[in-house]
Design a protein around this motif. Structure first.
Motif, PDB file in Angstrom:
ATOM      1  N   LYS A   4       0.830  -1.201   0.000  1.00  0.00           N
ATOM      2  CA  LYS A   4       0.000   0.000   0.000  1.00  0.00           C
ATOM      3  C   LYS A   4       0.869   1.258   0.000  1.00  0.00           C
ATOM      4  O   LYS A   4       0.583   2.225  -0.712  1.00  0.00           O
ATOM      5  CB  LYS A   4      -0.920  -0.011   1.223  1.00  0.00           C
ATOM      6  CG  LYS A   4      -2.011   1.058   1.194  1.00  0.00           C
ATOM      7  CD  LYS A   4      -2.839   1.050   2.464  1.00  0.00           C
ATOM      8  CE  LYS A   4      -3.824  -0.093   2.501  1.00  0.00           C
ATOM      9  NZ  LYS A   4      -4.759   0.006   3.647  1.00  0.00           N
ATOM     10  N   ALA A   7       2.565   1.547  -3.514  1.00  0.00           N
ATOM     11  CA  ALA A   7       1.590   1.915  -4.540  1.00  0.00           C
ATOM     12  C   ALA A   7       1.123   3.360  -4.370  1.00  0.00           C
ATOM     13  O   ALA A   7       0.958   4.090  -5.356  1.00  0.00           O
ATOM     14  CB  ALA A   7       0.390   0.964  -4.479  1.00  0.00           C
ATOM     15  N   TYR A  39       1.108   6.297  -7.215  1.00  0.00           N
ATOM     16  CA  TYR A  39      -0.106   6.994  -7.656  1.00  0.00           C
ATOM     17  C   TYR A  39      -0.029   8.488  -7.373  1.00  0.00           C
ATOM     18  O   TYR A  39      -0.573   9.296  -8.131  1.00  0.00           O
ATOM     19  CB  TYR A  39      -1.343   6.382  -6.985  1.00  0.00           C
ATOM     20  CG  TYR A  39      -1.687   5.004  -7.499  1.00  0.00           C
ATOM     21  CD1 TYR A  39      -1.905   4.780  -8.855  1.00  0.00           C
ATOM     22  CD2 TYR A  39      -1.785   3.905  -6.638  1.00  0.00           C
ATOM     23  CE1 TYR A  39      -2.214   3.511  -9.332  1.00  0.00           C
ATOM     24  CE2 TYR A  39      -2.091   2.640  -7.104  1.00  0.00           C
ATOM     25  CZ  TYR A  39      -2.303   2.450  -8.460  1.00  0.00           C
ATOM     26  OH  TYR A  39      -2.598   1.200  -8.941  1.00  0.00           O
ATOM     27  N   LEU A  43      -6.848   3.763  -4.883  1.00  0.00           N
ATOM     28  CA  LEU A  43      -6.141   2.934  -5.864  1.00  0.00           C
ATOM     29  C   LEU A  43      -5.031   2.121  -5.195  1.00  0.00           C
ATOM     30  O   LEU A  43      -4.811   0.954  -5.530  1.00  0.00           O
ATOM     31  CB  LEU A  43      -5.566   3.809  -6.974  1.00  0.00           C
ATOM     32  CG  LEU A  43      -6.588   4.415  -7.950  1.00  0.00           C
ATOM     33  CD1 LEU A  43      -5.908   5.417  -8.874  1.00  0.00           C
ATOM     34  CD2 LEU A  43      -7.266   3.319  -8.758  1.00  0.00           C
ATOM     35  N   ALA A  44      -4.329   2.758  -4.248  1.00  0.00           N
ATOM     36  CA  ALA A  44      -3.271   2.048  -3.525  1.00  0.00           C
ATOM     37  C   ALA A  44      -3.861   0.909  -2.701  1.00  0.00           C
ATOM     38  O   ALA A  44      -3.301  -0.193  -2.631  1.00  0.00           O
ATOM     39  CB  ALA A  44      -2.504   3.018  -2.620  1.00  0.00           C
ATOM     40  N   THR A  68      -4.743  -1.911  -5.028  1.00  0.00           N
ATOM     41  CA  THR A  68      -3.529  -2.621  -5.451  1.00  0.00           C
ATOM     42  C   THR A  68      -3.034  -3.559  -4.356  1.00  0.00           C
ATOM     43  O   THR A  68      -2.685  -4.716  -4.613  1.00  0.00           O
ATOM     44  CB  THR A  68      -2.422  -1.605  -5.806  1.00  0.00           C
ATOM     45  OG1 THR A  68      -2.893  -0.717  -6.822  1.00  0.00           O
ATOM     46  CG2 THR A  68      -1.169  -2.316  -6.295  1.00  0.00           C
ATOM     47  N   THR A  79      -5.351  -6.539  -3.919  1.00  0.00           N
ATOM     48  CA  THR A  79      -5.177  -7.507  -4.994  1.00  0.00           C
ATOM     49  C   THR A  79      -3.995  -8.432  -4.708  1.00  0.00           C
ATOM     50  O   THR A  79      -4.046  -9.639  -4.940  1.00  0.00           O
ATOM     51  CB  THR A  79      -4.956  -6.782  -6.339  1.00  0.00           C
ATOM     52  OG1 THR A  79      -6.083  -5.934  -6.601  1.00  0.00           O
ATOM     53  CG2 THR A  79      -4.799  -7.778  -7.484  1.00  0.00           C
ATOM     54  N   SER A  80      -2.929  -7.861  -4.168  1.00  0.00           N
ATOM     55  CA  SER A  80      -1.707  -8.639  -3.934  1.00  0.00           C
ATOM     56  C   SER A  80      -1.846  -9.635  -2.792  1.00  0.00           C
ATOM     57  O   SER A  80      -1.216 -10.692  -2.802  1.00  0.00           O
ATOM     58  CB  SER A  80      -0.523  -7.694  -3.668  1.00  0.00           C
ATOM     59  OG  SER A  80      -0.696  -7.015  -2.434  1.00  0.00           O
TER      60      SER A  80
END
Length: 469
Positions: free
Chosen positions: A263, A266, A270, A292-293, A296, A299-300
């Motif tokens: 986080k 990312a 961003y 967005l962070a 991301t 998702t990981s």
């Protein structure tokens, strides 16, 4: 009060050992040639000097070179000399027009570097907390007097606690990431703060794990009976013993480190996309970059979210730990099973983070507007209150999506075929359980918020002292 401060600052900033000794002797209550935390607290209080929460501990930690938990005269003198140098650098950097005074506009510009936008009225109130002579400006003497025995080195520290931080951990991973200044990045303070926050989150989640597991059980088995908090906890203990209350907590704690790191990385990327060279993020840009962070990072680490849910709803002996759980899911359901519920999880970030941030900013501004007449320091209770209320409102907005995510993660092992989509599950829950069915399990979730916030805050502050932040 101002005369006391003036006298003390004159003693501290005079180069002679006699002046330092005079101040040291005032603080050395038991006259043993050393000052400990208790003496510092008593001495400063006797002189009428108010300092922030935990300031005495941080002063001793910063100056205690031989690590005996006390300051002798040499350590005391060295601390004051080093501290004054930092204060002078901070004062000079804030004094943009080099007139030897700090004004409200300069405070506003400084806070923008933290992503904090305040009105001129708010800046005036912050200024008044340091302005001893009523001129609505702060000169070097007033600045030094205000921060003489405050570990904060600059104006940013006065409101840094107002920065919306993820340190108040409530077990969810949807908050906007922390933002660090260039100075914090250069000095390495950022990783210490992240480490402190990670440790706080681990202790907080472990302390409230039984309520978290109960929430997941109620989300998944919502339509099967009217389980309340007490009977739910009793059933879990009856089925698997006391240890079962913490089932799934290991994964919940382990995923903190990779998620925080992703986080943070990312968010920095961003931010560069949304700002020009040397530009600063506004609230809207910070929300977008942070969301967005968060997406991301989620998702990981999302496979770990699925495993945490599967372990939480599993029966005794069904899985032999995290790796066995992963192995069984992969063997029986395939790789895509690790991303079940991904869509509602990502969608939940936007209402959670947006409302959380908006409510926090509103409460902060309301407090500053109404109560910040003498000081911008809100105190621990106000800070915890604002964080708790804003997080709770964020959870209310995103909870239906969180419930559907959890059901999707667990349906293969609990409900069996057919595997319903997000829309299918939503319609099924509303049809069978009504609109309130979307909020199953919210009672234990709310019950854990206050202890989770309190535990994470206390652990964070203790870790900061240990790491010398």
């Amino acid at each position: 009060m101002y005369e006391v401060m003036k006298k003390l600052s004159g003693a501290a900033c005079d180069g002679s050992n006699t002046k330092y000794a005079e101040l040291f002797n005032k603080l050395d209550v038991n006259k043993d040639g050393k000052i400990d935390i208790l003496e510092l607290q008593q001495g400063l209080k006797a002189m009428g000097m108010a300092v922030g929460v935990g300031a005495e501990e941080r002063i001793v930690a910063a100056g205690d070179t031989n690590k005996d938990g006390q300051l002798d005269f040499g350590e005391f003198m060295k601390y004051l000399e080093d501290h004054e140098k930092k204060m002078r650098i901070a004062f000079t950097s804030l004094d943009k027009n080099k007139d030897g005074k700090i004004e409200s506009a300069e405070i506003m510009n400084s806070l923008k570097t933290l992503g904090i936008n305040i009105s001129l009225d708010h800046a005036d109130k912050i200024l008044k907390s340091m302005d001893a002579d009523g001129t609505l400006t702060v000169d070097w003497n007033e600045w030094r007097d205000h921060f003489l025995f405050n570990p904060a080195d600059n104006i940013e520290e006065i409101v840094r606690y107002w920065k919306h931080s993820t340190v108040l951990d409530i077990g969810d991973s949807l908050t906007i990431p922390d933002e660090f200044t260039e100075e914090e990045k250069k000095t390495g303070q950022w990783w210490k703060q992240l480490l402190s926050g990670g440790m706080a989150g681990a202790v907080s989640r472990t302390g409230t794990a039984p309520l978290d597991r109960l929430k997941v059980m109620m989300q998944v088995h919502g339509s099967k009976g009217d389980t309340n908090i007490i009977t739910g906890l009793k059933q879990m203990v009856k089925e698997g013993g006391m240890r079962s209350l913490w089932r799934g907590n290991g994964v919940n704690v382990i995923k903190i480190a990779p998620e925080t790191a992703m986080k943070f990385w990312a968010y920095e990327q961003y931010k560069k996309m949304f700002t020009s060279e040397g530009g600063k993020l506004g609230t809207a840009e910070r929300f977008i970059a942070g969301s967005l962070a968060g997406a991301t990072a989620q998702t990981s680490i999302y496979p770990m979210e699925v495993m945490k849910t599967r372990l939480a709803v599993s029966k005794t002996g069904q899985y032999h730990g995290m790796f066995d759980c992963a192995k069984q899911i992969l063997k029986k359901e395939g790789l895509l099973a690790f991303y079940k519920g991904y869509v509602p999880n990502i969608l939940g970030i936007i209402p959670y983070a947006g409302i959380d941030l908006a409510i926090y900013e509103t409460l902060k501004n309301a407090w500053l507007q109404k109560y910040a007449t003498d000081s911008a320091n809100p105190g621990v209770l106000v800070l915890l209150g604002c964080g708790t209320v804003s997080s709770t409102c964020g959870q209310l907005a995103s909870y239906p999506l969180a419930l559907i995510r959890t059901r999707m993660q667990a349906q293969a092992s609990i409900e069996g075929a057919p595997q319903l989509s997000m829309g299918g599950l939503f319609r099924k829950i509303v049809a069978k359980e009504g609109f309130l069915g979307l909020y199953r399990g919210i009672a234990p979730n709310f019950l854990k918020v206050l202890p989770a916030v309190s535990i994470s805050y206390v652990v964070y502050e203790k870790m900061k002292v240990q790491l010398g932040i």
